[in-house]
Enzyme design. Structure first.
Site, PDB file in Angstrom:
ATOM      1  N   ASN A 195       1.720   4.573  -1.227  1.00 22.35           N
ATOM      2  CA  ASN A 195       1.496   5.370  -0.023  1.00 22.35           C
ATOM      3  C   ASN A 195       2.803   5.547   0.737  1.00 22.35           C
ATOM      4  OD1 ASN A 195       1.091   2.564   0.448  1.00 22.35           O
ATOM      5  ND2 ASN A 195      -0.142   2.940   2.256  1.00 22.35           N
ATOM      6  N   GLU A 242       3.882   6.840   4.484  1.00 22.25           N
ATOM      7  CA  GLU A 242       3.333   7.182   5.802  1.00 22.25           C
ATOM      8  C   GLU A 242       4.290   8.051   6.610  1.00 22.25           C
ATOM      9  OE1 GLU A 242       1.997   3.434   7.477  1.00 22.25           O
ATOM     10  OE2 GLU A 242       0.200   3.507   6.191  1.00 22.25           O
ATOM     11  N   CYS A 293      -1.439   9.132   0.288  1.00 21.18           N
ATOM     12  CA  CYS A 293      -1.949   7.901  -0.325  1.00 21.18           C
ATOM     13  C   CYS A 293      -1.276   7.651  -1.677  1.00 21.18           C
ATOM     14  CB  CYS A 293      -3.441   7.998  -0.569  1.00 21.18           C
ATOM     15  SG  CYS A 293      -4.455   8.052   0.906  1.00 21.18           S
ATOM     16  N   GLU A 323      -2.677   7.040  -4.551  1.00 18.34           N
ATOM     17  CA  GLU A 323      -3.342   7.757  -5.647  1.00 18.34           C
ATOM     18  C   GLU A 323      -2.781   9.167  -5.782  1.00 18.34           C
ATOM     19  OE1 GLU A 323      -4.674   6.024  -3.145  1.00 18.34           O
ATOM     20  OE2 GLU A 323      -6.740   5.439  -3.559  1.00 18.34           O
ATOM     21  N   CYS A 381      -9.842   6.801  -0.512  1.00 19.07           N
ATOM     22  CA  CYS A 381     -10.325   7.656   0.573  1.00 19.07           C
ATOM     23  C   CYS A 381     -10.932   8.945   0.013  1.00 19.07           C
ATOM     24  CB  CYS A 381      -9.190   7.958   1.556  1.00 19.07           C
ATOM     25  SG  CYS A 381      -8.101   9.306   1.054  1.00 19.07           S
ATOM     26  N   CYS A 423      -8.461  11.548  -1.584  1.00 22.58           N
ATOM     27  CA  CYS A 423      -8.024  11.185  -2.941  1.00 22.58           C
ATOM     28  C   CYS A 423      -9.149  11.375  -3.955  1.00 22.58           C
ATOM     29  CB  CYS A 423      -7.502   9.752  -2.969  1.00 22.58           C
ATOM     30  SG  CYS A 423      -5.919   9.606  -2.129  1.00 22.58           S
TER      31      CYS A 423
HETATM   32  O1  LIG Z   1      -7.068   4.049  -1.388  1.00 24.72           O
HETATM   33  C1  LIG Z   1      -6.238   4.075  -0.469  1.00 24.72           C
HETATM   34  C2  LIG Z   1      -6.559   3.712   0.854  1.00 24.72           C
HETATM   35  C3  LIG Z   1      -5.570   3.770   1.814  1.00 24.72           C
HETATM   36  N1  LIG Z   1      -4.306   4.179   1.473  1.00 24.72           N
HETATM   37  C4  LIG Z   1      -3.248   4.177   2.490  1.00 24.72           C
HETATM   38  C5  LIG Z   1      -3.218   5.321   3.463  1.00 24.72           C
HETATM   39  C6  LIG Z   1      -2.468   4.694   4.626  1.00 24.72           C
HETATM   40  O2  LIG Z   1      -1.074   4.741   4.387  1.00 24.72           O
HETATM   41  C7  LIG Z   1      -2.890   3.234   4.572  1.00 24.72           C
HETATM   42  C8  LIG Z   1      -3.990   2.867   5.561  1.00 24.72           C
HETATM   43  O3  LIG Z   1      -5.082   3.718   5.425  1.00 24.72           O
HETATM   44  O4  LIG Z   1      -3.337   3.010   3.257  1.00 24.72           O
HETATM   45  C9  LIG Z   1      -3.977   4.527   0.184  1.00 24.72           C
HETATM   46  O5  LIG Z   1      -2.821   4.847  -0.132  1.00 24.72           O
HETATM   47  N2  LIG Z   1      -4.969   4.487  -0.749  1.00 24.72           N
HETATM   48 ZN   LIG Z   2      -6.418   8.549  -0.269  1.00 23.87          ZN
END
Ligand SMILES: O=c1ccn([C@H]2C[C@H](O)[C@@H](CO)O2)c(=O)[nH]1
Ligand SMILES: [Zn+2]
Length: 137
Positions: A42, A44, A53, A55, A88, A91
């Site tokens: 991920n 941010e 994310c 994925e 999420c 994704c």
């Molecule tokens: O399956 C998931 C769930 C959350 N996040 C990330 C998004 C954000 O940066 C952090 C908190 O939601 O985690 C992912 O990358 N994948």
């Molecule tokens: Zn996601």
């Protein structure tokens, strides 16, 4: 490659997570049909909305490198969650777009919990590529 090994690759990918806001790192490892692994983490953003994310990072990276939709075997995802991580909704929709509904999804955490599901099971009743087919006849 077995599920445990792909999950290990996701744990490696998580080390590159850019998470100054949530401090919640996630890693993903996408296995293509030739047995190569595409890593994602991920990433941010101060505006929150542009956050990508793990994925989607792995999927978009593989597509950008020339791998075709439907040409993937499995994806593993890992985070520091109580049970196996749960992708999420965004994704899940992107997985449905770029992977076959029966593709394996391996979900884990840092404690070693692991569960397996499929892209189709993660998004029942989805609006997907086939729903637009009639508009493009
Ligand atoms: O399956 C998931 C769930 C959350 N996040 C990330 C998004 C954000 O940066 C952090 C908190 O939601 O985690 C992912 O990358 N994948
Ligand atoms: Zn996601």
């Amino acid at each position: 490659m077995d599920s445990g090994l792909l999950l290990q690759e996701a744990i490696k990918a998580r080390m590159n997570a850019y998470t100054p806001y949530s401090h919640f790192g996630v890693g993903a490892a996408l296995l293509d049909k030739d047995g190569h692994v595409h890593h994602g983490c991920n990433v941010e953003n101060a505006a929150f909305g542009p956050t990508n994310c793990a994925e989607r990072t792995a999927l978009f990276r593989a597509v950008a490198d020339g791998h075709k939709a439907g040409s993937f075997q499995a994806i593993a995802v890992v985070g520091d969650t109580e049970g196996p991580i749960s992708p999420c909704g965004v994704c899940r929709q992107v997985l449905l777009e770029l992977c076959s509904p029966d593709m394996k999804v391996i979900l884990g955490n840092l404690k070693g919990d692991m569960t397996e599901t499929t892209v189709g099971e993660l998004l029942p009743g989805a609006f997907g590529p086939s729903d637009l087919a009639s508009a493009n006849k």
